[in-house]
Motif scaffolding. Structure first.
Motif, PDB file in Angstrom:
ATOM      1  N   ASP A   1       0.839  -1.197   0.000  1.00 33.69           N
ATOM      2  CA  ASP A   1       0.000   0.000   0.000  1.00 33.69           C
ATOM      3  C   ASP A   1       0.877   1.252   0.000  1.00 33.69           C
ATOM      4  O   ASP A   1       1.977   1.260   0.560  1.00 33.69           O
ATOM      5  N   VAL A   2       0.369   2.309  -0.609  1.00 33.68           N
ATOM      6  CA  VAL A   2       0.998   3.629  -0.515  1.00 33.68           C
ATOM      7  C   VAL A   2       0.380   4.341   0.684  1.00 33.68           C
ATOM      8  O   VAL A   2      -0.845   4.495   0.764  1.00 33.68           O
ATOM      9  N   LYS A   3       1.212   4.762   1.613  1.00 28.28           N
ATOM     10  CA  LYS A   3       0.732   5.455   2.811  1.00 28.28           C
ATOM     11  C   LYS A   3       1.015   6.955   2.665  1.00 28.28           C
ATOM     12  O   LYS A   3       2.166   7.369   2.518  1.00 28.28           O
ATOM     13  N   VAL A   4      -0.051   7.735   2.710  1.00 30.57           N
ATOM     14  CA  VAL A   4       0.053   9.186   2.550  1.00 30.57           C
ATOM     15  C   VAL A   4      -0.335   9.857   3.859  1.00 30.57           C
ATOM     16  O   VAL A   4      -1.427   9.620   4.394  1.00 30.57           O
ATOM     17  N   ALA A   5       0.541  10.686   4.375  1.00 34.35           N
ATOM     18  CA  ALA A   5       0.299  11.402   5.635  1.00 34.35           C
ATOM     19  C   ALA A   5       0.086  12.880   5.358  1.00 34.35           C
ATOM     20  O   ALA A   5       0.816  13.487   4.560  1.00 34.35           O
ATOM     21  N   VAL A   6      -0.909  13.450   6.017  1.00 36.63           N
ATOM     22  CA  VAL A   6      -1.172  14.890   5.955  1.00 36.63           C
ATOM     23  C   VAL A   6      -0.980  15.454   7.355  1.00 36.63           C
ATOM     24  O   VAL A   6      -1.690  15.073   8.292  1.00 36.63           O
ATOM     25  N   LEU A   7      -0.028  16.348   7.490  1.00 38.82           N
ATOM     26  CA  LEU A   7       0.233  17.017   8.764  1.00 38.82           C
ATOM     27  C   LEU A   7      -0.428  18.386   8.741  1.00 38.82           C
ATOM     28  O   LEU A   7      -0.207  19.173   7.810  1.00 38.82           O
ATOM     29  N   GLY A   8      -1.255  18.683   9.726  1.00 38.86           N
ATOM     30  CA  GLY A   8      -1.945  19.972   9.779  1.00 38.86           C
ATOM     31  C   GLY A   8      -1.270  20.941  10.724  1.00 38.86           C
ATOM     32  O   GLY A   8      -0.954  20.592  11.865  1.00 38.86           O
ATOM     33  N   LEU A   9      -1.028  22.157  10.256  1.00 35.94           N
ATOM     34  CA  LEU A   9      -0.416  23.206  11.073  1.00 35.94           C
ATOM     35  C   LEU A   9      -1.244  24.479  10.964  1.00 35.94           C
ATOM     36  O   LEU A   9      -1.700  24.849   9.881  1.00 35.94           O
ATOM     37  N   THR A  10      -1.439  25.150  12.092  1.00 37.31           N
ATOM     38  CA  THR A  10      -2.235  26.372  12.092  1.00 37.31           C
ATOM     39  C   THR A  10      -1.374  27.569  12.457  1.00 37.31           C
ATOM     40  O   THR A  10      -0.157  27.464  12.583  1.00 37.31           O
ATOM     41  N   ASN A  11      -2.014  28.732  12.633  1.00 38.49           N
ATOM     42  CA  ASN A  11      -1.251  29.972  12.753  1.00 38.49           C
ATOM     43  C   ASN A  11      -0.995  30.381  14.197  1.00 38.49           C
ATOM     44  O   ASN A  11      -1.945  30.464  14.989  1.00 38.49           O
ATOM     45  N   PRO A  12       0.250  30.660  14.565  1.00 36.72           N
ATOM     46  CA  PRO A  12       0.556  31.083  15.932  1.00 36.72           C
ATOM     47  C   PRO A  12      -0.168  32.362  16.351  1.00 36.72           C
ATOM     48  O   PRO A  12      -0.366  32.610  17.547  1.00 36.72           O
ATOM     49  N   GLY A  13      -0.571  33.173  15.370  1.00 37.29           N
ATOM     50  CA  GLY A  13      -1.241  34.435  15.680  1.00 37.29           C
ATOM     51  C   GLY A  13      -2.567  34.276  16.396  1.00 37.29           C
ATOM     52  O   GLY A  13      -3.099  35.250  16.957  1.00 37.29           O
TER      53      GLY A  13
END
Length: 601
Positions: free
Chosen positions: A200-212
């Motif tokens: 299988d191809v494993k795809v990871a999505v990392l979510g980052l938001t704004n420090p403000g």
């Protein structure tokens, strides 16, 4: 409201990774390619990751402020109904099971539609409605969405309810519980794609938001959440994702690519750091960029540690564009390797609305259209913001007058009741208009497009002068004998209109022939030169009060009072109470542009 850690920890126990692990099978997309004469063909796989950002509550190609189809000078179209059609096209071309759909945040704030379901008929009420954005994005089939800063505008309770209504995770690796310093939301999402005859191809999505967020929504998040820098958290999580077997790592970042911050040095973290993440953190293949409301079809950034090229893309806001990251992977010694990545954008104006989304959300849309067209008063003359950024316009005086009245009433009977009240406001829009005759909620909402609330701060005359000098940096220095082009007079150093402030209750000149920092002339209060020690109640929106725009002194000034009712609502209440909107009730000439003492206009 306590953070919903139970939900997050439950997911952790199930997956051992802190997020739900998608295991959807994929249709065959691996292709055999002859790598050398007589050798075994290498397994290949093509994957397309689609992305949107800064949707800001736009489902239809509709301008609620103008009560008409959306239109701009470039002929753009907007809305998730259009994006849904584009997504359907891509899935048909690539095979649905070979695609992923993500977003980079700012979803539940920005239009009267989102305001209505946060405040008028709130999703948090018992038996309340499904948020239209959750309904639309569920129907389209989003896989994961990063948190934007505007997700926090209505408080944690509303955000958690929205999260509960979504069929996809809201990601925020750098949105941490203030007490435990552990993620308050899932940090990442992993999806497996099945390739027959291969792993299988494993795809990871990392979510980052704004420090403000720590500044802009301080009232909601202080003591509950903290927001460290994107680079720091990416450096922590990307190696973990790789160690978990991720073949592809994508970052969905609610952070622009410019490397700049609107809040100066108030935070040790950069606001727009997506390119820095690509440059500094090894192991990332692509970044979906958000927050900046610009269009970047493809930006290539070289990682300084590996020399690898990272592909960035930012689709235009309001669902006007859809980004496509097209990945080509090859199987090498039993492991999938990214061979190439290419980013492009597709344009919403090239397609029609998806009838499935139109049918699903039409009732919600119609309710809001009816709401914003309610008549609340009558105007004696037309008021407009066309010249408001370089002339003291009565329509902006309306905002400052309402804020003054609300602050005075709130402080009546307190030790601060005898202090003079002054007020700030910005020319948010260049096209707002209150017509002569009937005035609707729609007219007033177009004047104040943000969901800001009011705060009263204690400021001195000297601090107010420094505040005005900072504000006056907005104007381009123009020699006394030079021709004046109003289109080139403002937005010096790319400062946006919303970071230029009027201050009511004073009288002053802005000498644009002088260098920034030496422009405020003849500053007076009540007919006399302003006393540096004079104390004022400064009525200011919460964005500015918390440090938005990095204006001096205001963020650290003593807070006397604050409320959660939107300034937009206060304006509607004020107009409703008066019945007649007459500039004589609120208009005053507090400032003017000069050059060496001679008025510009």
């Amino acid at each position: 409201m306590p953070l919903d850690r139970r939900k997050f920890l439950k997911k952790s126990a199930v997956t051992g990774a802190g997020v739900a692990l998608a295991t959807a099978a994929a249709a065959p997309a691996a292709q055999a390619a002859q790598t050398a004469k007589g050798s075994r063909p290498a397994k290949r796989y093509a994957l397309t990751v689609m992305g949107t950002t800064d949707l800001h509550g736009n489902i239809f190609n509709w301008d609620y402020f103008k009560d008409a189809e959306y239109a701009d000078a470039k002929g753009n179209a907007k809305g998730l109904a259009r994006v849904s059609t584009l997504v359907n096209q891509v899935r048909a071309e690539k095979g649905r099971r070979n695609t992923l759909l993500i977003d980079a945040g700012d979803t539940i704030q920005g239009t009267p539609l989102t305001y209505y379901y946060a405040k008028v008929d709130p999703i948090t009420a018992k038996g309340g409605p499904i948020h239209p954005m959750a309904a639309a994005m569920n129907a389209i089939g989003y896989d994961a969405v990063a948190l934007g800063n505007h997700e926090f505008n209505y408080g944690i309770e509303t955000l958690r309810k929205f999260e509960e209504q979504c069929d996809f995770p809201l990601l925020g690796a750098n949105a941490l519980d203030a007490k435990t310093l552990k993620p308050a939301f899932p940090p990442y999402f992993i999806k497996r794609f099945c390739v027959p005859g291969a792993p299988d191809v494993k795809v990871a999505v990392l979510g980052l938001t704004n420090p403000g967020i720590a500044i802009w929504d301080k009232a909601y998040v202080e003591g509950k959440m903290v927001f460290p820098g994107l680079e720091e958290q990416a450096a922590k999580w990307v190696p973990k994702l790789r160690s978990m077997g991720a073949d592809v790592v994508i970052v969905s970042a609610h952070s622009g690519s410019s490397g700049t911050s609107s809040y100066g040095d108030q935070l040790p973290y950069i606001e727009n750091s997506s390119a820095l993440v690509a440059q500094q953190v090894p192991g990332i293949d692509a970044i979906l960029v958000g927050h900046a409301h610009t269009e970047i079809a493809e930006l290539l950034v070289t990682n300084e540690k590996t020399g690898k090229t990272v592909v960035l893309s930012e689709p235009l806001c309001y669902a006007q564009r859809l980004t496509l990251f097209d990945f080509e992977l090859v199987l090498v010694k039993g492991r999938w390797t990214v061979e190439s990545v290419k980013a492009t954008v597709r344009d919403s104006k090239t397609v029609a609305d998806d009838p499935k989304i139109t049918k699903l959300l039409k009732d919600d849309h119609d309710i809001v259209v009816e709401y914003v067209n309610q008549v609340v008063g009558t105007a004696t003359e037309k008021l407009t913001t066309v010249e408001a950024r370089y002339k003291d316009a009565p329509i902006i005086d309306l905002i400052t007058k309402v804020q003054e009245d609300v602050a005075k009433a709130a402080l009546a009977g307190t030790e601060y009741a005898s202090l003079p009240v002054i007020s700030q406001a910005s020319p948010f829009s260049r096209t707002s208009e209150i017509p002569a005759g009937d005035v609707t909620i729609r007219d007033l909402s177009s004047l104040y497009v943000y969901d800001n609330t009011l705060v009263a701060k204690l400021m001195t005359g000297a601090q107010i002068k420094a505040y005005l000098e900072y504000s006056a940096q907005y104007f381009v220095q123009t020699a006394a004998d030079a021709a004046v082009d109003v289109e080139k007079l403002t937005n010096a150093n790319n400062r946006p209109d919303y970071n230029y402030d009027y201050v009511s209750g004073l009288s002053y000149e802005i000498d644009i022939a002088q260098p920034a920092g030496s422009r405020i002339k003849n500053l007076s209060y009540n007919g006399a030169a302003l006393d540096d020690a004079q104390k004022f109640v400064f009525a200011v929106n919460n964005y500015r009060a918390n440090g938005g725009g990095a204006f001096p002194h205001v963020a650290s000034a003593q807070e006397l009072w604050a409320e959660s009712t939107e300034i937009r609502t206060r304006i509607a209440e004020w107009v409703t109470a008066k019945g007649v909107l007459d500039p004589k009730q609120f208009s005053s000439v507090d400032w003017k542009l000069t050059r060496n003492g001679t008025p510009v206009f």
